[in-house]
Design a protein around this motif. Structure first.
Motif, PDB file in Angstrom:
ATOM      1  N   GLY B 131      -0.986 -11.564  77.023  1.00  0.00           N
ATOM      2  CA  GLY B 131      -1.218 -11.673  75.641  1.00  0.00           C
ATOM      3  C   GLY B 131      -2.581 -11.636  75.428  1.00  0.00           C
ATOM      4  O   GLY B 131      -3.415 -12.371  75.991  1.00  0.00           O
ATOM      5  N   GLN B 132      -3.256 -10.680  74.583  1.00  0.00           N
ATOM      6  CA  GLN B 132      -4.553 -10.550  74.412  1.00  0.00           C
ATOM      7  C   GLN B 132      -4.595  -9.874  72.962  1.00  0.00           C
ATOM      8  O   GLN B 132      -3.680  -9.875  72.234  1.00  0.00           O
ATOM      9  N   MET B 133      -6.001  -9.533  72.858  1.00  0.00           N
ATOM     10  CA  MET B 133      -6.146  -9.176  71.472  1.00  0.00           C
ATOM     11  C   MET B 133      -5.815  -7.672  71.247  1.00  0.00           C
ATOM     12  O   MET B 133      -5.638  -7.044  70.205  1.00  0.00           O
ATOM     13  N   TYR B 160      -7.960 -13.167  76.165  1.00  0.00           N
ATOM     14  CA  TYR B 160      -8.506 -13.178  74.778  1.00  0.00           C
ATOM     15  C   TYR B 160     -10.153 -12.973  74.872  1.00  0.00           C
ATOM     16  O   TYR B 160     -10.673 -13.387  76.032  1.00  0.00           O
ATOM     17  N   TRP B 161     -10.715 -12.406  73.837  1.00  0.00           N
ATOM     18  CA  TRP B 161     -12.044 -12.571  73.909  1.00  0.00           C
ATOM     19  C   TRP B 161     -12.581 -12.972  72.364  1.00  0.00           C
ATOM     20  O   TRP B 161     -11.684 -13.020  71.637  1.00  0.00           O
ATOM     21  N   PRO B 162     -13.863 -13.536  72.260  1.00  0.00           N
ATOM     22  CA  PRO B 162     -13.848 -14.292  70.789  1.00  0.00           C
ATOM     23  C   PRO B 162     -14.050 -13.311  69.755  1.00  0.00           C
ATOM     24  O   PRO B 162     -14.547 -11.974  70.070  1.00  0.00           O
ATOM     25  N   PRO B 163     -13.402 -13.551  68.782  1.00  0.00           N
ATOM     26  CA  PRO B 163     -13.369 -12.536  67.648  1.00  0.00           C
ATOM     27  C   PRO B 163     -14.587 -12.401  67.231  1.00  0.00           C
ATOM     28  O   PRO B 163     -15.505 -13.221  67.067  1.00  0.00           O
ATOM     29  N   TYR B 164     -14.901 -11.119  66.228  1.00  0.00           N
ATOM     30  CA  TYR B 164     -16.215 -11.091  65.595  1.00  0.00           C
ATOM     31  C   TYR B 164     -16.246 -12.126  64.400  1.00  0.00           C
ATOM     32  O   TYR B 164     -15.262 -11.938  63.473  1.00  0.00           O
ATOM     33  N   GLU B 172     -21.515 -18.867  71.811  1.00  0.00           N
ATOM     34  CA  GLU B 172     -21.258 -20.342  71.870  1.00  0.00           C
ATOM     35  C   GLU B 172     -19.868 -20.712  72.172  1.00  0.00           C
ATOM     36  O   GLU B 172     -19.588 -21.809  72.536  1.00  0.00           O
ATOM     37  N   VAL B 173     -18.976 -19.695  72.301  1.00  0.00           N
ATOM     38  CA  VAL B 173     -17.465 -20.254  72.451  1.00  0.00           C
ATOM     39  C   VAL B 173     -17.174 -19.627  74.011  1.00  0.00           C
ATOM     40  O   VAL B 173     -16.056 -19.733  74.195  1.00  0.00           O
ATOM     41  N   TYR B 176     -15.105 -21.278  76.890  1.00  0.00           N
ATOM     42  CA  TYR B 176     -13.968 -21.497  77.088  1.00  0.00           C
ATOM     43  C   TYR B 176     -13.004 -20.236  77.051  1.00  0.00           C
ATOM     44  O   TYR B 176     -12.023 -20.540  77.629  1.00  0.00           O
ATOM     45  N   TYR B 177     -13.281 -19.321  76.544  1.00  0.00           N
ATOM     46  CA  TYR B 177     -12.776 -18.078  76.706  1.00  0.00           C
ATOM     47  C   TYR B 177     -12.647 -17.808  78.353  1.00  0.00           C
ATOM     48  O   TYR B 177     -11.645 -17.314  78.778  1.00  0.00           O
ATOM     49  N   LYS B 179     -13.166 -19.823  80.868  1.00  0.00           N
ATOM     50  CA  LYS B 179     -12.483 -20.801  81.471  1.00  0.00           C
ATOM     51  C   LYS B 179     -10.768 -20.208  81.661  1.00  0.00           C
ATOM     52  O   LYS B 179     -10.280 -20.171  82.774  1.00  0.00           O
ATOM     53  N   TYR B 180     -10.349 -20.047  80.327  1.00  0.00           N
ATOM     54  CA  TYR B 180      -9.199 -19.723  80.121  1.00  0.00           C
ATOM     55  C   TYR B 180      -8.748 -18.357  80.910  1.00  0.00           C
ATOM     56  O   TYR B 180      -7.673 -18.335  81.747  1.00  0.00           O
ATOM     57  N   GLU B 184      -6.065 -17.912  83.969  1.00  0.00           N
ATOM     58  CA  GLU B 184      -4.953 -17.033  83.816  1.00  0.00           C
ATOM     59  C   GLU B 184      -4.862 -16.053  84.837  1.00  0.00           C
ATOM     60  O   GLU B 184      -3.807 -15.479  85.353  1.00  0.00           O
TER      61      GLU B 184
END
Lengths: 408, 442
Positions: B131-133, B160-164, B172-173, B176-177, B179-180, B184
């Motif tokens: 499950g990803q972008m 996932y990767w941080p969306p733009y 900044e985020v 947690y991406y 770590k997740y 997985e």
């Protein structure tokens, strides 16, 4: 007073009038009709008196957080009766037809009262067009909510972080902190709404349901653009009104369960109910998917919100697998349908999937075979976001006629 | 025959080796199955390459097999089988071709469908999805295919990767991406260990992670040689030379392939040997998966003096130093962060140019670096992930950068019924005319 007059009155109402909860002294079903026919008219009226509105797409957006931030959440919908005229120049036709239609409605000014829009990562059509919305319908606030597709502990923790980022961005936008109390209050308010809706669904269980599928569809749509407490009051008011109905027909109608995503128009239900059959329950993303579980009131409300959306909202965008067998996973995905079939005494299921819809489209064989394993016929139709096409009508009527013949 | 010889002259020797490599991949999964070695139903750019190679799992590449069926003009019967199961024709045709194949195999009690191209694809022991972008079919296809192979377990990881967002700095985020994604990846290893009763060799995993870093660098070094005028290789070849990156990542063979390609392109540049006899126009393949049944369209462009020195499609790699990765000792963190930074490393450029977005920054980077005269997009009707948002990208490119001729071709990746060769060639002719007129003006 005619419906159109009521709604324009609502839109033009004075500050005092607009703030009154309209259900208090009103006929619930009439008000539902008004809100359904002029979707968003109440939100527009409230905007005029300073309330703030946040648009969102899909059932995967936590409206509790939007509410806690001081906004009235407004679910963006299309209008399947209206031809797309503005969206083609900026959004590809290969996307979900609902999304294209909703975007067209936005471009036509249907949602000109919104302060912002939240778009979740539910499918490729939605996520890949996020910038298209931002660019063509500029608003002070946009947020892409990166909802994961999986459940399980790491996904839950990740989603909790995603929600905290969402909360932070709303706080920055409003300049106001969203406290745990705000969130807890919102959770409670939406749980009340869910309970009221389930109580109303229960009135469809008798042999002669007390509320028709068409009436129910109108209500399901109407409450998507109202403040939560007004929605709850409206649902209770409708329940009160229909409880007083007396059933006269001795014959039990064919009882249909409707499955699909954003079916937010009565056309399909009208086709079904005009044959004498009745839609008694649904598994659609404006309907039961949102109401059949309560959100847990956790110490940190964000945990409960994350858990609810990832684990309890049955959207095909969420992949459910606890490591069991394929059949066990089928129960995780579709077990609620078995309960609906039994509790609502369903005779047959109609599954409508929009063209270009990957999450639902890939599930069709599994869904229909699961229904058939329950001993119920399942009828699958693919269509555009236009539930009134003549071929659709002919096919559904033929299916229902066949079932009626079998019954005789 | 004369035309075929001419095509071979323009193709790189590296690209010419690829069909055999692809075939070898499929022979490998069929052979592994025969010998009782574990075979995994896999998708490209899914983050599992290093893990698969470190654990000696043989991948059976799902999309690749559908692409082969399409290239052989033999996908129609599988698409029809899928349609008979009520899979819509509008769904990803890589997936529906594969689903039709597996439905048919199941119908035959496990036998390979008759005359399956290249002997078919092995029935997998387990399925790895994400499950990803990138796209929905990466988790919906595995779920759907299990309907026809119910005994085959699946693992779906979230990457996932941080969306733009111009207001949220992805750094900044990112924690947690990351770590997740690491959790997985650990989940994937635990799943494979359970399925195969094999233990992960962590030293080997680290070595392979190093090898993948080097392969990414070598891939980019080789591809950047295409900046030369005349370009020694274009997108027609790149649709072949992507194979080691996409399907063989984590093997020495993949690294060696790009080293050989690098040497070959150097040599071609020295000899001033270009793709087109008379290179007039340099085009960017701006986005879109190719029509696998009509790759000869690239030669048609070449015949008009138009070449593609660069493409966005299947260039899922970047020089590692450009990703500014911190020193990490855990190979899983390295895999996850490399992946995330690959997708987000255009974000800063987008923030700097008012009105821009990362996808457009990437186009601009290529336009400038490769001296591009025009951009071609391909819009495949059955794929929403690559092909939604193309109109916007074209519009923003013109707004924030400059007027540049753009051609949007329409078709599909697998479904040949969507394709009309003469109409496509007419559109290409008209586009070349636009480029010519523009050049004459200056």
């Amino acid at each position: 007073m005619r419906v159109s007059e009521r709604c324009s009155k609502s839109s033009d109402s004075t500050k005092k009038g607009a703030l009154e909860m309209e259900t208090a002294n009103d006929n619930g079903l009439t008000l539902v009709e008004t809100y359904y026919k002029d979707y968003g008219c109440r939100a527009r009226a409230l905007k005029q008196v300073g309330k703030r509105m946040m648009g969102y797409i899909s059932a995967a957006v936590p409206v509790e957080i939007i509410n806690a931030a001081g906004f009235i959440p407004v679910r963006i919908k299309g209008d399947p009766k209206e031809a797309i005229t503005k969206a083609y120049g900026s959004m590809e036709t290969l996307v979900c037809p609902f999304l294209l239609n909703a975007f067209d409605q936005v471009l036509k000014g249907r949602y000109d009262y919104l302060d912002g829009i939240v778009i979740p990562h539910t499918c490729d059509s939605v996520s890949r067009t996020y910038e298209v919305w931002k660019r063509n319908f500029p608003l002070p606030y946009y947020h892409f909510l990166n909802v994961p597709h999986l459940d399980g502990a790491p996904s839950l923790e990740f989603f909790t972080q995603i929600l905290k980022t969402f909360i932070k961005s709303l706080e920055q936008f409003t300049g106001k902190e969203i406290s745990k109390e705000n969130l807890a209050h919102a959770v409670l308010a939406y749980n009340k709404l869910r309970q009221a809706m389930r109580d109303l669904y229960d009135l469809r269980r008798p042999d002669q349901p007390l509320i028709s599928g068409v009436e129910m569809m109108k209500l399901l749509v109407a409450v998507k653009a109202l403040p939560v407490d007004e929605s709850t009051a409206l649902i209770r008011q409708v329940a009160k009104e229909v409880k007083g109905r007396k059933t006269s027909s001795p014959q039990k109608p064919l009882r249909i369960m409707l499955l699909g995503d954003q079916i937010d128009d009565t056309a399909l239900t009208e086709i079904i109910e005009n044959t004498g059959a009745q839609v008694v329950v649904d598994d659609i993303s404006v309907g039961s998917k949102l109401y059949y579980a309560d959100m847990e009131a956790t110490h940190d409300p964000v945990d409960g919100i994350a858990e609810y959306y990832l684990e309890k909202v049955s959207l095909p965008t969420f992949y459910r697998d606890k490591g069991g067998s394929y059949d066990e996973n089928l129960e995780l995905r579709f077990g609620h349908l078995k309960r609906f079939v039994s509790e609502f005494d369903v005779d047959a299921v109609i599954l409508l999937v929009y063209k270009n819809c990957d999450p639902y489209g890939f599930e069709v064989p599994a869904t229909t075979s699961y229904i058939e394993s329950l001993g119920k016929p399942a009828f699958y139709v693919e269509d555009e976001y236009s539930s009134s096409s003549s071929s659709l009508k002919t096919r559904i009527e033929a299916f229902l006629e066949m079932l009626t013949q079998e019954r005789r | 025959m004369a035309e075929e010889r001419k095509q071979r002259m323009t193709a790189t020797a590296a690209a010419a080796k690829v069909p055999k490599m692809v075939r070898a991949n499929f022979t490998a999964n069929l052979k592994a199955k025969e010998e009782g070695r574990p075979v995994a139903f896999s998708f490209i750019v899914n983050c599992y390459d290093e893990i698969l190679r470190a654990m000696d799992i043989v991948p059976a590449w799902a999309e690749s097999y559908s692409g082969i069926c399409a290239a052989k003009h033999d996908a129609g019967r599988f698409l029809e089988k899928a349609q008979s199961q009520n899979f819509s024709r509008s769904l990803c045709t890589y997936a529906t071709c594969g689903l039709g194949f597996e439905y048919w195999r199941n119908e035959l009690g496990g036998e390979m469908p008759p005359n399956a191209p290249w002997g078919g694809i092995a029935r997998s022991d387990f399925i790895l999805g994400t499950g990803q972008m990138l796209c929905d079919p990466r988790y919906k296809w595995p779920q759907a295919v299990q309907h026809y192979m119910r005994d085959v377990p699946a693992y779906i990881g979230g990457f996932y990767w941080p969306p733009y967002d111009e207001n949220i700095d992805q750094r900044e985020v990112e924690h947690y991406y990351l770590k997740y994604a690491v959790e997985e990846l650990k989940g994937a290893i635990a799943f494979i260990e359970k399925q195969t009763q094999r233990k992960m060799d962590w030293d080997k995993l680290e070595e392979i992670t190093d090898l993948v870093d080097r392969t990414w660098d070598m891939f980019i070094d080789a591809y950047e040689l295409r900046k030369a005028r005349p370009t020694p290789m274009d997108t027609g070849d790149a649709m072949n030379t992507m194979v080691p990156l996409a399907f063989m990542l984590g093997t020495q063979e993949a690294y060696d392939f790009y080293k050989d390609l690098y040497d070959e392109l150097k040599d071609k540049i020295e000899r001033k040997e270009g793709v087109a006899e008379d290179e007039k126009y340099r085009l960017l393949w701006g986005a879109g998966l190719p029509p696998w049944f009509a790759l000869s369209d690239f030669q048609y462009f070449n015949s008009k003096g138009a070449v593609f020195p660069v493409e966005r499609t299947y260039r899922e790699a970047e020089r590692i130093d450009r990703l500014r990765l911190p020193k990490l000792s855990d190979p899983l963190e390295r895999i996850a962060l490399r992946w995330m930074r690959y997708w987000t490393h255009w974000y800063d450029a987008a923030r700097k140019r008012k009105g821009s977005i990362p996808e457009v920054e990437r186009l601009i980077e290529y336009i400038e670096d490769y001296q591009i005269d025009g951009v071609v997009f391909h819009k495949a009707f059955s794929c929403r992930t690559w092909h939604s948002g193309i109109l916007l990208q074209a519009q923003i490119l013109k707004e924030v950068y400059r007027e540049i001729p753009i051609l949007v071709l329409e078709g599909d990746i697998v479904d040949i019924s969507s394709y009309n060769e003469s109409a496509t060639h007419l559109r290409i002719d008209a586009f070349i005319e636009v480029l010519e007129n523009l050049r004459n003006k200056h």
